[in-house]
Design a protein around this motif. Sequence first.
Motif, short mmCIF file in Angstrom:
data_model
loop_
_atom_site.label_atom_id
_atom_site.label_comp_id
_atom_site.label_asym_id
_atom_site.label_seq_id
_atom_site.Cartn_x
_atom_site.Cartn_y
_atom_site.Cartn_z
N THR A 9 0.86 -1.18 0.00
CA THR A 9 0.00 0.00 0.00
C THR A 9 0.90 1.23 0.00
OG1 THR A 9 -0.17 0.35 2.41
CG2 THR A 9 -1.70 -1.23 1.43
N ILE A 10 0.41 2.27 -0.65
CA ILE A 10 1.17 3.52 -0.68
C ILE A 10 0.27 4.65 -0.19
CG2 ILE A 10 2.44 5.16 -2.13
CD1 ILE A 10 3.02 2.77 -4.03
N GLY A 11 0.66 5.23 0.93
CA GLY A 11 -0.09 6.36 1.49
C GLY A 11 -1.54 6.04 1.80
N LEU A 12 -1.80 4.79 2.14
CA LEU A 12 -3.19 4.37 2.38
C LEU A 12 -3.79 5.14 3.56
CD1 LEU A 12 -5.33 2.35 1.37
CD2 LEU A 12 -4.52 0.78 3.15
N THR A 13 -4.90 5.80 3.28
CA THR A 13 -5.52 6.68 4.28
C THR A 13 -7.02 6.51 4.28
OG1 THR A 13 -3.75 8.34 4.01
CG2 THR A 13 -5.84 9.12 4.94
N LYS A 14 -7.59 6.45 5.48
CA LYS A 14 -9.05 6.42 5.62
C LYS A 14 -9.44 7.36 6.73
CE LYS A 14 -13.28 4.88 5.13
NZ LYS A 14 -14.02 5.00 3.86
N ALA A 20 -8.27 10.67 10.92
CA ALA A 20 -7.69 9.55 10.17
C ALA A 20 -7.64 8.28 11.03
CB ALA A 20 -6.29 9.93 9.70
N ALA A 21 -8.38 7.26 10.59
CA ALA A 21 -8.29 5.95 11.25
C ALA A 21 -7.07 5.20 10.73
CB ALA A 21 -9.56 5.14 10.97
N VAL A 22 -6.77 5.43 9.45
CA VAL A 22 -5.56 4.88 8.83
C VAL A 22 -4.89 6.05 8.13
CG1 VAL A 22 -4.69 3.29 7.06
CG2 VAL A 22 -6.58 2.58 8.54
N ASP A 23 -3.62 6.29 8.47
CA ASP A 23 -2.99 7.55 8.12
C ASP A 23 -1.69 7.33 7.33
OD1 ASP A 23 -2.31 10.20 8.06
OD2 ASP A 23 -2.18 10.44 10.25
N HIS A 24 -1.78 7.42 6.01
CA HIS A 24 -0.59 7.28 5.15
C HIS A 24 0.23 6.04 5.48
CE1 HIS A 24 -1.69 11.51 4.65
NE2 HIS A 24 -1.27 11.31 3.41
N VAL A 25 -0.44 4.91 5.39
CA VAL A 25 0.22 3.64 5.72
C VAL A 25 0.82 3.00 4.46
CG1 VAL A 25 -0.27 1.26 6.40
CG2 VAL A 25 -1.04 3.16 7.84
N ASP A 26 2.09 2.65 4.56
CA ASP A 26 2.78 1.94 3.48
C ASP A 26 3.09 0.52 3.95
OD1 ASP A 26 2.82 4.39 2.14
OD2 ASP A 26 4.83 4.89 2.85
#
Length: 235
Positions: A9-14, A20-26
């Motif tokens: 994942t690249i910059g995965l954000t929700k 942000a529950a999910v914040d720029h996750v790689d």
Amino acid sequence: NKHDLVVTTIGLTKTYNGAAAVDHVDLRVPRGGVYGFLGPNGAGKSTTMKLLLGLTRPSSGSMQVLGHPVSARSPLPAGAIGSLIEGPSFYPRLTGPENLAMVADYLGLSRGRVQHALSTVSLTGQDKKLVKDYSLGMKQRLGLAMALLAQPPLMLLDEPTNGLDPAGVAEIRQLIVDLARQEGTTIIVSSHILSEIEQMADVVGIICDGRLRYQGPLSGLQDDGVIDFTVSDPA
Ligand code: ATP
């Protein structure tokens, strides 16, 4: 080598209501073995898994799962990822084998897969028992059987040992390790308990407040202060 990664994942954000529950996750999940996804309650583990499964859409960022770019327009085919999240839903008035058979039919799998899945999780000989009379541990094992029915190359298990007694925890843990070793399945398993992850995982990702704080081999954790502020074993 990116071909050895089953999830990228690249910059995965929700975000939910601006938070942000999910914040720029790689994420970088290598093929084969157990990836331990560790973090305290509310850290963003479940949301990340739902994003990977296509159950919810990212606010931004991109994902590649099993070589496919995942998006609303190109979801993965049903059964491509085996998952056990948030307590699987079964028909309580059917038996375990009947529940699995329905899913097998839906996925176009042979009934032989049902028996194989049941024996993998040691749930044979329960052909008369209705799921409503299953213990929590049996339900979790049935959920695992359902997840592995289609022999998926990737499985996502969200806190599969939650609520189980120590014997049940050990059983599930062993099952996960065996599946990864014997079937070559890549298994992402989340937990908020470090010791549990240590006993299963080869690689870990630590998430806290939606951010990935560490990702790498388990051995790299020990010398790193990262675990101190995130996770501790329950007393
Ligand atoms: P747990 O172990 O408690 O499930 P988790 O690490 O899986 O924790 P998430 O369930 O992903 O964490 O939650 C991350 C954050 O996102 C939390 O603050 C949660 O309240 C929030 N959140 C999750 N789903 C939603 C939703 N559908 N609507 C609003 N907020 C949400």
